[in-house]
Design a protein around this motif. Sequence first.
Motif, PDB file in Angstrom:
ATOM      1  N   GLU A 126     -12.276  26.409  39.164  1.00 52.04           N
ATOM      2  CA  GLU A 126     -12.121  27.727  38.528  1.00 52.04           C
ATOM      3  C   GLU A 126     -12.867  28.793  39.320  1.00 52.04           C
ATOM      4  O   GLU A 126     -12.362  29.895  39.541  1.00 52.04           O
ATOM      5  CB  GLU A 126     -12.651  27.661  37.096  1.00 52.04           C
ATOM      6  CG  GLU A 126     -12.553  28.958  36.329  1.00 52.04           C
ATOM      7  CD  GLU A 126     -13.197  28.860  34.951  1.00 52.04           C
ATOM      8  OE1 GLU A 126     -13.783  29.859  34.518  1.00 52.04           O
ATOM      9  OE2 GLU A 126     -13.122  27.783  34.342  1.00 52.04           O
ATOM     10  N   ASP A 129     -11.080  29.631  42.528  1.00 53.45           N
ATOM     11  CA  ASP A 129      -9.906  30.476  42.277  1.00 53.45           C
ATOM     12  C   ASP A 129     -10.283  31.947  42.176  1.00 53.45           C
ATOM     13  O   ASP A 129      -9.449  32.812  42.429  1.00 53.45           O
ATOM     14  CB  ASP A 129      -9.188  30.035  41.001  1.00 53.45           C
ATOM     15  CG  ASP A 129      -8.401  28.759  41.182  1.00 53.45           C
ATOM     16  OD1 ASP A 129      -8.131  28.384  42.343  1.00 53.45           O
ATOM     17  OD2 ASP A 129      -8.059  28.117  40.157  1.00 53.45           O
ATOM     18  N   ARG A 130     -11.502  32.241  41.815  1.00 52.76           N
ATOM     19  CA  ARG A 130     -11.952  33.635  41.681  1.00 52.76           C
ATOM     20  C   ARG A 130     -12.335  34.252  43.023  1.00 52.76           C
ATOM     21  O   ARG A 130     -12.507  35.460  43.102  1.00 52.76           O
ATOM     22  CB  ARG A 130     -13.130  33.717  40.718  1.00 52.76           C
ATOM     23  CG  ARG A 130     -12.739  33.379  39.304  1.00 52.76           C
ATOM     24  CD  ARG A 130     -13.882  33.564  38.372  1.00 52.76           C
ATOM     25  NE  ARG A 130     -13.473  33.227  37.014  1.00 52.76           N
ATOM     26  CZ  ARG A 130     -14.208  33.453  35.961  1.00 52.76           C
ATOM     27  NH1 ARG A 130     -15.381  34.021  36.095  1.00 52.76           N
ATOM     28  NH2 ARG A 130     -13.777  33.123  34.773  1.00 52.76           N
ATOM     29  N   ARG A 136     -12.351  31.397  50.195  1.00 53.31           N
ATOM     30  CA  ARG A 136     -12.026  30.063  49.721  1.00 53.31           C
ATOM     31  C   ARG A 136     -11.645  29.139  50.877  1.00 53.31           C
ATOM     32  O   ARG A 136     -12.103  28.004  50.957  1.00 53.31           O
ATOM     33  CB  ARG A 136     -10.881  30.143  48.702  1.00 53.31           C
ATOM     34  CG  ARG A 136     -10.514  28.806  48.094  1.00 53.31           C
ATOM     35  CD  ARG A 136      -9.469  28.888  46.982  1.00 53.31           C
ATOM     36  NE  ARG A 136      -8.366  29.791  47.250  1.00 53.31           N
ATOM     37  CZ  ARG A 136      -8.163  30.963  46.622  1.00 53.31           C
ATOM     38  NH1 ARG A 136      -8.997  31.358  45.673  1.00 53.31           N
ATOM     39  NH2 ARG A 136      -7.139  31.726  46.930  1.00 53.31           N
TER      40      ARG A 136
END
Length: 193
Positions: A126, A129-130, A136
């Motif tokens: 999670e 994903d931010r 990333r």
Amino acid sequence: MAILRSRGSRTRQSTSDEFLIRALYEEHGKALLAYATRLTGDRQAAEDVVQETLIRAWRHPEVMANGEGSVRGWLLTVTRNIVTDRYRAKAARPKEVAESETAAASAGSVQRDHADAVVDSMVLAEALDRLSPEHRDVLVEIYYRGHTAAEAAGRLGIAEGTVKSRAHYALKSLRALYARRSDSNASLQEVAA
């Protein structure tokens, strides 16, 4: 008066029951114990079986008084049935093992509960994903795939310094996300308390 009679008869009944059991044990106890020991292979278990046999005789005094058949034969049959029932019950459940044997035998085979690892991976997914796709991708190359900064730079087609910079800012962003998450969890725990 009727109450006194019933108490007196109950007292006489319990005395006669006690006498019956004592007489049975004195006359047949040794034979029952020898038979039960031979069937079970364990003296303590045999004593338990004899005790259960005498309890059943106490519950069914009519069998002792009816004069049909042998009392010892009935007692030996009851003993055999009790041993058979115990054997069947023991076969139906898993083998009993001492705790120390269990710990030693299964020390290598016990698996850790993986629930915490699942939660951690979900929280991390999670958080990833931010992040921006650039940040990333750098973290995935360095931390998941185990590449060095130079190898990650080659795979991503960017400069090594850019990889280091993006990794720094991505980790800083993740720390901030976790800090906010722990603060909100602490607030929830205060509300619950």
